[in-house]
Design a protein around this motif. Structure first.
Motif, PDB file in Angstrom:
ATOM      1  N   ARG A  23       0.830  -1.212   0.000  1.00  0.00           N
ATOM      2  CA  ARG A  23       0.000   0.000   0.000  1.00  0.00           C
ATOM      3  C   ARG A  23       0.859   1.254   0.000  1.00  0.00           C
ATOM      4  O   ARG A  23       0.552   2.231  -0.694  1.00  0.00           O
ATOM      5  CB  ARG A  23      -0.944   0.001   1.200  1.00  0.00           C
ATOM      6  CG  ARG A  23      -2.082  -0.963   1.030  1.00  0.00           C
ATOM      7  CD  ARG A  23      -3.052  -0.909   2.173  1.00  0.00           C
ATOM      8  NE  ARG A  23      -4.126  -1.877   1.924  1.00  0.00           N
ATOM      9  CZ  ARG A  23      -5.100  -2.118   2.755  1.00  0.00           C
ATOM     10  NH1 ARG A  23      -5.176  -1.472   3.903  1.00  0.00           N
ATOM     11  NH2 ARG A  23      -6.023  -3.001   2.449  1.00  0.00           N
ATOM     12  N   ARG A  24       1.949   1.242   0.769  1.00  0.00           N
ATOM     13  CA  ARG A  24       2.863   2.390   0.779  1.00  0.00           C
ATOM     14  C   ARG A  24       3.504   2.565  -0.598  1.00  0.00           C
ATOM     15  O   ARG A  24       3.582   3.679  -1.131  1.00  0.00           O
ATOM     16  CB  ARG A  24       3.942   2.222   1.851  1.00  0.00           C
ATOM     17  CG  ARG A  24       3.467   2.481   3.275  1.00  0.00           C
ATOM     18  CD  ARG A  24       4.643   2.525   4.249  1.00  0.00           C
ATOM     19  NE  ARG A  24       5.393   1.270   4.283  1.00  0.00           N
ATOM     20  CZ  ARG A  24       5.106   0.235   5.065  1.00  0.00           C
ATOM     21  NH1 ARG A  24       4.080   0.294   5.891  1.00  0.00           N
ATOM     22  NH2 ARG A  24       5.855  -0.851   5.044  1.00  0.00           N
ATOM     23  N   GLU A  25       3.953   1.448  -1.169  1.00  0.00           N
ATOM     24  CA  GLU A  25       4.575   1.520  -2.486  1.00  0.00           C
ATOM     25  C   GLU A  25       3.571   2.020  -3.528  1.00  0.00           C
ATOM     26  O   GLU A  25       3.904   2.837  -4.389  1.00  0.00           O
ATOM     27  CB  GLU A  25       5.112   0.156  -2.898  1.00  0.00           C
ATOM     28  CG  GLU A  25       5.807   0.170  -4.244  1.00  0.00           C
ATOM     29  CD  GLU A  25       6.312  -1.195  -4.676  1.00  0.00           C
ATOM     30  OE1 GLU A  25       6.975  -1.246  -5.722  1.00  0.00           O
ATOM     31  OE2 GLU A  25       6.048  -2.206  -3.978  1.00  0.00           O
ATOM     32  N   ASN A  26       2.345   1.543  -3.456  1.00  0.00           N
ATOM     33  CA  ASN A  26       1.304   1.970  -4.385  1.00  0.00           C
ATOM     34  C   ASN A  26       1.065   3.478  -4.261  1.00  0.00           C
ATOM     35  O   ASN A  26       0.942   4.180  -5.274  1.00  0.00           O
ATOM     36  CB  ASN A  26       0.014   1.196  -4.129  1.00  0.00           C
ATOM     37  CG  ASN A  26      -1.011   1.393  -5.208  1.00  0.00           C
ATOM     38  OD1 ASN A  26      -0.679   1.621  -6.361  1.00  0.00           O
ATOM     39  ND2 ASN A  26      -2.277   1.304  -4.831  1.00  0.00           N
ATOM     40  N   ALA A  27       1.017   3.982  -3.044  1.00  0.00           N
ATOM     41  CA  ALA A  27       0.808   5.419  -2.834  1.00  0.00           C
ATOM     42  C   ALA A  27       1.980   6.215  -3.428  1.00  0.00           C
ATOM     43  O   ALA A  27       1.772   7.250  -4.067  1.00  0.00           O
ATOM     44  CB  ALA A  27       0.658   5.717  -1.344  1.00  0.00           C
ATOM     45  N   GLN A  28       3.204   5.718  -3.220  1.00  0.00           N
ATOM     46  CA  GLN A  28       4.375   6.395  -3.780  1.00  0.00           C
ATOM     47  C   GLN A  28       4.334   6.385  -5.306  1.00  0.00           C
ATOM     48  O   GLN A  28       4.654   7.390  -5.956  1.00  0.00           O
ATOM     49  CB  GLN A  28       5.664   5.725  -3.290  1.00  0.00           C
ATOM     50  CG  GLN A  28       5.930   5.945  -1.817  1.00  0.00           C
ATOM     51  CD  GLN A  28       7.079   5.080  -1.303  1.00  0.00           C
ATOM     52  OE1 GLN A  28       7.521   4.146  -1.964  1.00  0.00           O
ATOM     53  NE2 GLN A  28       7.553   5.388  -0.101  1.00  0.00           N
ATOM     54  N   LEU A  29       3.942   5.267  -5.884  1.00  0.00           N
ATOM     55  CA  LEU A  29       3.859   5.169  -7.338  1.00  0.00           C
ATOM     56  C   LEU A  29       2.773   6.090  -7.890  1.00  0.00           C
ATOM     57  O   LEU A  29       2.943   6.693  -8.956  1.00  0.00           O
ATOM     58  CB  LEU A  29       3.609   3.722  -7.764  1.00  0.00           C
ATOM     59  CG  LEU A  29       4.785   2.764  -7.553  1.00  0.00           C
ATOM     60  CD1 LEU A  29       4.346   1.323  -7.811  1.00  0.00           C
ATOM     61  CD2 LEU A  29       5.952   3.137  -8.432  1.00  0.00           C
ATOM     62  N   ARG A  30       1.667   6.209  -7.172  1.00  0.00           N
ATOM     63  CA  ARG A  30       0.605   7.116  -7.614  1.00  0.00           C
ATOM     64  C   ARG A  30       1.101   8.566  -7.589  1.00  0.00           C
ATOM     65  O   ARG A  30       0.807   9.341  -8.498  1.00  0.00           O
ATOM     66  CB  ARG A  30      -0.635   6.964  -6.744  1.00  0.00           C
ATOM     67  CG  ARG A  30      -1.412   5.702  -7.027  1.00  0.00           C
ATOM     68  CD  ARG A  30      -2.651   5.610  -6.120  1.00  0.00           C
ATOM     69  NE  ARG A  30      -3.308   4.345  -6.254  1.00  0.00           N
ATOM     70  CZ  ARG A  30      -4.253   4.077  -7.159  1.00  0.00           C
ATOM     71  NH1 ARG A  30      -4.625   5.002  -8.007  1.00  0.00           N
ATOM     72  NH2 ARG A  30      -4.805   2.882  -7.221  1.00  0.00           N
ATOM     73  N   GLN A  31       1.847   8.932  -6.556  1.00  0.00           N
ATOM     74  CA  GLN A  31       2.392  10.287  -6.482  1.00  0.00           C
ATOM     75  C   GLN A  31       3.385  10.527  -7.615  1.00  0.00           C
ATOM     76  O   GLN A  31       3.372  11.585  -8.254  1.00  0.00           O
ATOM     77  CB  GLN A  31       3.082  10.524  -5.136  1.00  0.00           C
ATOM     78  CG  GLN A  31       2.116  10.707  -3.989  1.00  0.00           C
ATOM     79  CD  GLN A  31       2.845  10.922  -2.671  1.00  0.00           C
ATOM     80  OE1 GLN A  31       3.975  10.468  -2.480  1.00  0.00           O
ATOM     81  NE2 GLN A  31       2.194  11.611  -1.750  1.00  0.00           N
ATOM     82  N   ALA A  32       4.247   9.553  -7.866  1.00  0.00           N
ATOM     83  CA  ALA A  32       5.224   9.690  -8.946  1.00  0.00           C
ATOM     84  C   ALA A  32       4.514   9.799 -10.288  1.00  0.00           C
ATOM     85  O   ALA A  32       4.901  10.604 -11.142  1.00  0.00           O
ATOM     86  CB  ALA A  32       6.187   8.499  -8.942  1.00  0.00           C
ATOM     87  N   ASN A  33       3.474   9.005 -10.473  1.00  0.00           N
ATOM     88  CA  ASN A  33       2.720   9.051 -11.720  1.00  0.00           C
ATOM     89  C   ASN A  33       2.064  10.419 -11.892  1.00  0.00           C
ATOM     90  O   ASN A  33       2.093  10.990 -12.994  1.00  0.00           O
ATOM     91  CB  ASN A  33       1.664   7.947 -11.741  1.00  0.00           C
ATOM     92  CG  ASN A  33       0.939   7.863 -13.059  1.00  0.00           C
ATOM     93  OD1 ASN A  33       1.557   7.819 -14.107  1.00  0.00           O
ATOM     94  ND2 ASN A  33      -0.384   7.865 -13.000  1.00  0.00           N
ATOM     95  N   SER A  34       1.497  10.951 -10.832  1.00  0.00           N
ATOM     96  CA  SER A  34       0.872  12.272 -10.908  1.00  0.00           C
ATOM     97  C   SER A  34       1.892  13.342 -11.286  1.00  0.00           C
ATOM     98  O   SER A  34       1.617  14.216 -12.111  1.00  0.00           O
ATOM     99  CB  SER A  34       0.215  12.634  -9.582  1.00  0.00           C
ATOM    100  OG  SER A  34      -0.860  11.759  -9.316  1.00  0.00           O
TER     101      SER A  34
END
Length: 73
Positions: A23-34
């Motif tokens: 979940r932490r990694e997913n949140a980081q990836l979403r931020q990077a994608n944004s």
């Protein structure tokens, strides 16, 4: 029997830890994608502006063919 329950409990704990890490990694990836989406939009805007400047310069050249209009994406 108790050792089976302990093994199951340990596996559940590992699964919970892995779930949180994902979940932490997913949140980081979403931020990077944004951030990359915003950066890409800025690059597209700059490219469009450069294209407009080049087209305007080409229009000023005597005898030059008219620039081809591209569809906006």
């Amino acid at each position: 029997m108790i050792s089976d329950f302990q093994d199951l409990s340990d596996k559940i704990d590992q699964l919970a830890e892995l779930t949180q890490a994902l979940r932490r990694e997913n949140a980081q990836l979403r931020q990077a994608n944004s951030a990359l989406v915003v950066e890409n939009m800025a690059f597209q805007r700059r490219l469009s502006e450069a294209h407009e400047r080049v087209a305007a310069l080409l229009e000023k050249i005597p005898g030059a063919p008219a620039p081809v209009q591209e569809d906006a994406q």
